[in-house]
Motif scaffolding. Structure first.
Motif, PDB file in Angstrom:
ATOM      1  N   ALA A  70       6.557  -1.099  24.187  1.00 59.94           N
ATOM      2  CA  ALA A  70       5.671   0.360  24.575  1.00 59.94           C
ATOM      3  C   ALA A  70       6.147   1.516  23.860  1.00 59.94           C
ATOM      4  O   ALA A  70       5.436   2.405  24.079  1.00 59.94           O
ATOM      5  CB  ALA A  70       6.527   0.418  26.098  1.00 59.94           C
ATOM      6  N   ALA A  71       6.873   1.052  22.677  1.00 61.29           N
ATOM      7  CA  ALA A  71       7.361   2.390  21.756  1.00 61.29           C
ATOM      8  C   ALA A  71       5.747   2.640  21.205  1.00 61.29           C
ATOM      9  O   ALA A  71       4.913   2.019  20.910  1.00 61.29           O
ATOM     10  CB  ALA A  71       8.329   1.888  20.804  1.00 61.29           C
ATOM     11  N   PRO A  72       5.936   4.041  20.666  1.00 61.51           N
ATOM     12  CA  PRO A  72       4.644   4.454  20.079  1.00 61.51           C
ATOM     13  C   PRO A  72       4.422   4.115  18.863  1.00 61.51           C
ATOM     14  O   PRO A  72       4.511   4.977  17.838  1.00 61.51           O
ATOM     15  CB  PRO A  72       4.652   6.099  20.308  1.00 61.51           C
ATOM     16  N   TRP A  73       4.241   2.673  18.470  1.00 58.40           N
ATOM     17  CA  TRP A  73       4.275   2.144  17.187  1.00 58.40           C
ATOM     18  C   TRP A  73       2.931   2.669  16.295  1.00 58.40           C
ATOM     19  O   TRP A  73       1.865   2.744  16.873  1.00 58.40           O
ATOM     20  CB  TRP A  73       4.206   0.665  17.169  1.00 58.40           C
ATOM     21  N   THR A  74       3.394   3.006  14.829  1.00 55.17           N
ATOM     22  CA  THR A  74       2.304   3.129  13.885  1.00 55.17           C
ATOM     23  C   THR A  74       2.611   2.332  12.593  1.00 55.17           C
ATOM     24  O   THR A  74       3.698   1.812  12.646  1.00 55.17           O
ATOM     25  CB  THR A  74       2.215   4.490  13.512  1.00 55.17           C
ATOM     26  N   VAL A  75       1.748   2.305  11.692  1.00 54.08           N
ATOM     27  CA  VAL A  75       2.222   1.391  10.491  1.00 54.08           C
ATOM     28  C   VAL A  75       3.520   2.351   9.921  1.00 54.08           C
ATOM     29  O   VAL A  75       4.332   1.593   9.554  1.00 54.08           O
ATOM     30  CB  VAL A  75       1.052   1.614   9.489  1.00 54.08           C
ATOM     31  N   ALA A  76       3.446   3.560   9.907  1.00 47.13           N
ATOM     32  CA  ALA A  76       4.505   4.197   9.390  1.00 47.13           C
ATOM     33  C   ALA A  76       5.906   4.066  10.227  1.00 47.13           C
ATOM     34  O   ALA A  76       6.670   3.725   9.489  1.00 47.13           O
ATOM     35  CB  ALA A  76       4.450   6.071   9.579  1.00 47.13           C
ATOM     36  N   SER A  77       5.832   4.043  11.364  1.00 42.55           N
ATOM     37  CA  SER A  77       7.373   3.611  12.062  1.00 42.55           C
ATOM     38  C   SER A  77       7.634   2.335  12.018  1.00 42.55           C
ATOM     39  O   SER A  77       8.771   1.991  11.656  1.00 42.55           O
ATOM     40  CB  SER A  77       6.968   4.083  13.515  1.00 42.55           C
ATOM     41  N   LEU A  78       6.843   1.312  11.830  1.00 38.51           N
ATOM     42  CA  LEU A  78       7.155  -0.234  11.638  1.00 38.51           C
ATOM     43  C   LEU A  78       7.402  -0.192  10.280  1.00 38.51           C
ATOM     44  O   LEU A  78       8.481  -0.892   9.917  1.00 38.51           O
ATOM     45  CB  LEU A  78       5.772  -0.951  11.938  1.00 38.51           C
ATOM     46  N   ALA A  79       6.984   0.521   9.436  1.00 36.09           N
ATOM     47  CA  ALA A  79       7.419   0.408   7.871  1.00 36.09           C
ATOM     48  C   ALA A  79       8.796   0.949   8.027  1.00 36.09           C
ATOM     49  O   ALA A  79       9.580   0.276   7.071  1.00 36.09           O
ATOM     50  CB  ALA A  79       6.520   1.312   6.912  1.00 36.09           C
ATOM     51  N   GLU A  80       9.055   1.917   8.589  1.00 40.34           N
ATOM     52  CA  GLU A  80      10.485   2.585   8.612  1.00 40.34           C
ATOM     53  C   GLU A  80      11.421   1.491   9.103  1.00 40.34           C
ATOM     54  O   GLU A  80      12.577   1.412   8.391  1.00 40.34           O
ATOM     55  CB  GLU A  80      10.412   3.854   9.603  1.00 40.34           C
ATOM     56  N   GLU A  81      11.095   0.865  10.182  1.00 42.87           N
ATOM     57  CA  GLU A  81      12.005  -0.389  10.761  1.00 42.87           C
ATOM     58  C   GLU A  81      12.122  -1.228   9.274  1.00 42.87           C
ATOM     59  O   GLU A  81      13.163  -1.938   9.270  1.00 42.87           O
ATOM     60  CB  GLU A  81      11.342  -1.068  11.916  1.00 42.87           C
ATOM     61  N   ALA A  82      10.985  -1.598   8.713  1.00 39.89           N
ATOM     62  CA  ALA A  82      10.980  -2.515   7.620  1.00 39.89           C
ATOM     63  C   ALA A  82      11.814  -2.059   6.283  1.00 39.89           C
ATOM     64  O   ALA A  82      11.830  -2.665   5.468  1.00 39.89           O
ATOM     65  CB  ALA A  82       9.843  -3.140   7.284  1.00 39.89           C
ATOM     66  N   ARG A  83      12.030  -0.806   6.281  1.00 41.15           N
ATOM     67  CA  ARG A  83      12.482   0.108   4.991  1.00 41.15           C
ATOM     68  C   ARG A  83      11.637  -0.097   3.743  1.00 41.15           C
ATOM     69  O   ARG A  83      12.185  -0.435   2.716  1.00 41.15           O
ATOM     70  CB  ARG A  83      14.082  -0.505   4.828  1.00 41.15           C
ATOM     71  N   MET A  84      10.445   0.206   3.996  1.00 40.48           N
ATOM     72  CA  MET A  84       9.436  -0.093   3.156  1.00 40.48           C
ATOM     73  C   MET A  84       8.410   1.044   3.146  1.00 40.48           C
ATOM     74  O   MET A  84       8.347   1.843   4.210  1.00 40.48           O
ATOM     75  CB  MET A  84       8.681  -1.281   3.278  1.00 40.48           C
ATOM     76  N   SER A  85       7.798   1.324   2.012  1.00 40.49           N
ATOM     77  CA  SER A  85       6.583   2.399   2.129  1.00 40.49           C
ATOM     78  C   SER A  85       5.609   1.645   3.091  1.00 40.49           C
ATOM     79  O   SER A  85       5.447   0.617   3.217  1.00 40.49           O
ATOM     80  CB  SER A  85       5.994   2.525   0.653  1.00 40.49           C
ATOM     81  N   ARG A  86       4.689   2.664   3.577  1.00 38.09           N
ATOM     82  CA  ARG A  86       3.717   2.196   4.363  1.00 38.09           C
ATOM     83  C   ARG A  86       2.453   1.169   3.862  1.00 38.09           C
ATOM     84  O   ARG A  86       2.329   0.043   4.609  1.00 38.09           O
ATOM     85  CB  ARG A  86       2.730   3.351   4.910  1.00 38.09           C
ATOM     86  N   ALA A  87       2.277   1.530   2.579  1.00 33.54           N
ATOM     87  CA  ALA A  87       1.428   0.645   1.928  1.00 33.54           C
ATOM     88  C   ALA A  87       2.113  -0.759   1.518  1.00 33.54           C
ATOM     89  O   ALA A  87       1.211  -1.779   1.755  1.00 33.54           O
ATOM     90  CB  ALA A  87       0.905   1.295   0.541  1.00 33.54           C
ATOM     91  N   THR A  88       3.264  -0.613   1.107  1.00 34.01           N
ATOM     92  CA  THR A  88       4.010  -1.936   0.698  1.00 34.01           C
ATOM     93  C   THR A  88       4.035  -2.905   2.022  1.00 34.01           C
ATOM     94  O   THR A  88       3.928  -4.005   2.063  1.00 34.01           O
ATOM     95  CB  THR A  88       5.035  -1.730   0.058  1.00 34.01           C
ATOM     96  N   PHE A  89       4.482  -2.350   3.067  1.00 31.92           N
ATOM     97  CA  PHE A  89       4.671  -2.983   4.310  1.00 31.92           C
ATOM     98  C   PHE A  89       3.417  -3.692   4.731  1.00 31.92           C
ATOM     99  O   PHE A  89       3.427  -4.590   5.403  1.00 31.92           O
ATOM    100  CB  PHE A  89       5.194  -2.142   5.367  1.00 31.92           C
ATOM    101  N   ALA A  90       2.171  -2.928   4.864  1.00 34.41           N
ATOM    102  CA  ALA A  90       1.123  -3.392   5.609  1.00 34.41           C
ATOM    103  C   ALA A  90       0.385  -4.333   4.629  1.00 34.41           C
ATOM    104  O   ALA A  90       0.116  -5.541   5.390  1.00 34.41           O
ATOM    105  CB  ALA A  90       0.154  -2.018   5.417  1.00 34.41           C
ATOM    106  N   ARG A  91       0.761  -4.348   3.277  1.00 41.33           N
ATOM    107  CA  ARG A  91       0.066  -5.459   2.664  1.00 41.33           C
ATOM    108  C   ARG A  91       0.993  -6.787   2.749  1.00 41.33           C
ATOM    109  O   ARG A  91       0.530  -7.758   2.863  1.00 41.33           O
ATOM    110  CB  ARG A  91       0.273  -5.047   1.117  1.00 41.33           C
ATOM    111  N   ARG A  92       2.206  -6.862   2.798  1.00 44.25           N
ATOM    112  CA  ARG A  92       3.365  -7.579   2.920  1.00 44.25           C
ATOM    113  C   ARG A  92       3.156  -8.334   4.423  1.00 44.25           C
ATOM    114  O   ARG A  92       3.071  -9.480   4.457  1.00 44.25           O
ATOM    115  CB  ARG A  92       4.881  -7.361   2.733  1.00 44.25           C
ATOM    116  N   PHE A  93       3.121  -7.440   5.397  1.00 41.90           N
ATOM    117  CA  PHE A  93       2.939  -7.895   6.709  1.00 41.90           C
ATOM    118  C   PHE A  93       1.587  -8.656   6.994  1.00 41.90           C
ATOM    119  O   PHE A  93       1.569  -9.872   7.389  1.00 41.90           O
ATOM    120  CB  PHE A  93       2.907  -6.560   7.810  1.00 41.90           C
ATOM    121  N   SER A  94       0.566  -8.356   6.411  1.00 43.55           N
ATOM    122  CA  SER A  94      -0.939  -8.790   6.650  1.00 43.55           C
ATOM    123  C   SER A  94      -0.751 -10.106   5.660  1.00 43.55           C
ATOM    124  O   SER A  94      -1.405 -11.227   6.220  1.00 43.55           O
ATOM    125  CB  SER A  94      -2.083  -7.852   5.806  1.00 43.55           C
ATOM    126  N   ALA A  95      -0.128 -10.317   4.462  1.00 49.60           N
ATOM    127  CA  ALA A  95      -0.250 -11.503   3.714  1.00 49.60           C
ATOM    128  C   ALA A  95       0.544 -12.346   4.599  1.00 49.60           C
ATOM    129  O   ALA A  95       0.179 -13.699   4.201  1.00 49.60           O
ATOM    130  CB  ALA A  95       0.282 -11.240   2.345  1.00 49.60           C
TER     131      ALA A  95
END
Length: 348
Positions: free
Chosen positions: A215-240
């Motif tokens: 239920a948290a207001p998740w965005t790519v930015a907040s998920l990337a923060e959990e992953a301790r990555m930049s938004r772009a790096t996190f999104a590419r890695r997660f998708s891959a």
């Protein structure tokens, strides 16, 4: 819950069915499959050979487990020849426990195995499960699995007080240990992208946070923060690793959770909307209708009517939406939540 617990919980419909089979040689059968069941077979004692529909035969011994996540059948025998007759009694997923003895005791010890399965809720099947191969052989699963198999042997050899309650718990435990083995990232273990995703610290952290609090207001930015990555790096890695963009997975999991709450609880649409991260029942209903082609209350009524009458409930269309192919970088720039269908691109 953590992701693996969520996968196990969401995949099942009802309690597992199982049978203890004691086979005195010579013997051989085909164990029929069922696409609506995730089947398993664990050798408690003796040896046998398994003949998958595709691939080379496997030699099995005590402690070996074969998991069929998509309900594929296979042959079993005590010899080198593929069996021709079908063991109808071993049909998994029908609930309850049965015990069978075949053949006459002789000079050689019998092969004893437990076979069974879990009736699947295909609408809520996690892409982790659907990405698994037809059959998974777990050999030497370690002391934890050995303890579960020992307990299964003791509980299935004879009727004991409390067995009706204990057996489903043991089978659930066995399933979780098998899924853990499927996700082992070491060479020679694991099953591809999801094993790598959970072995990747950043992706695993983001998935754990999402499953802990959908239920948290998740965005790519907040998920990337959990992953301790930049938004772009996190999104590419997660998708891959997972085959889904981050926000597509967020929406898919929220809708998955909502389906379970609609089917299994009497919570209002407003309460469910809050639990899966929507600010109003209208926004939730709009998202649910886009994902599944029907309003939440209709979904609830149709599923419950189908369950009470023993019929097959209506299944929403799984045709791709117009935004099925979305450029990951566009999603990064806008942090938009995309409405995913009830299937994943990595499903087969």
């Amino acid at each position: 819950m953590d992701l693996l617990s969520d996968v196990a919980t969401s995949m099942r419909a009802g309690t597992p069915g199982s049978a203890r089979i004691e086979a005195h040689g010579p013997w051989g059968w085909y164990l029929p499959g069922d696409p609506g069941v995730a089947g398993f077979m664990a050798v408690l004692s003796g040896t046998c050979r398994l003949f998958p529909d595709e691939g080379e035969p496997l030699s099995l011994g005590p402690g070996d487990i074969v998991f069929s996540p998509h309900g594929d059948g296979y042959g079993l025998s005590d010899g080198p020849l593929e069996p021709e007759s079908t063991l109808e009694e071993a049909r998994p997923g029908e609930g309850g426990f049965r015990r069978y003895v075949y053949g006459e005791p002789g000079p050689h010890p019998p092969t004893v195995f437990v076979a069974g399965g879990y009736r699947l809720d295909r609408e809520r099947s996690h892409p982790l499960l659907t990405a698994l191969p037809e059959q998974i052989h777990v050999r030497d699963g370690g002391p934890a699995i050995a303890r579960v198999l020992k307990d299964l042997d003791e509980e299935t050899v004879a009727d004991r007080p409390g067995s009706d309650a204990l057996l489903p718990l043991l089978l659930d435990t066995l399933l979780l240990y098998v899924l853990r083995a499927c996700l082992d990232p070491r060479p020679g273990h694991g099953t591809g992208g999801w094993a790598r995703a959970l072995a990747d610290p950043g992706t695993a952290s983001a998935l754990a946070a999402l499953h802990r609090d959908p239920a948290a207001p998740w965005t790519v930015a907040s998920l990337a923060e959990e992953a301790r990555m930049s938004r772009a790096t996190f999104a590419r890695r997660f998708s891959a690793l997972t085959g889904l963009s981050p926000m597509r997975y967020v929406t898919w999991w929220r809708m998955n959770t909502a389906r379970g709450l609609l089917r299994d609880t009497d919570l209002s649409v407003e309460e469910i909307a809050s639990r899966v991260g929507y600010g109003s029942p209208f926004a939730f209903s709009h998202a649910f209708r886009r994902a599944h082609g029907e309003a939440p209350l209709r979904y609830r009524n149709v599923r419950r009517l189908g369950a009470s009458e023993g019929s097959t409930p209506h299944t929403p269309s799984t045709a791709p939406y117009k935004d099925e192919k979305v450029d990951t970088m566009t999603n990064i720039d806008n942090d938009r939540e995309l409405y995913a269908p009830s299937w994943s691109p990595i499903m087969t």
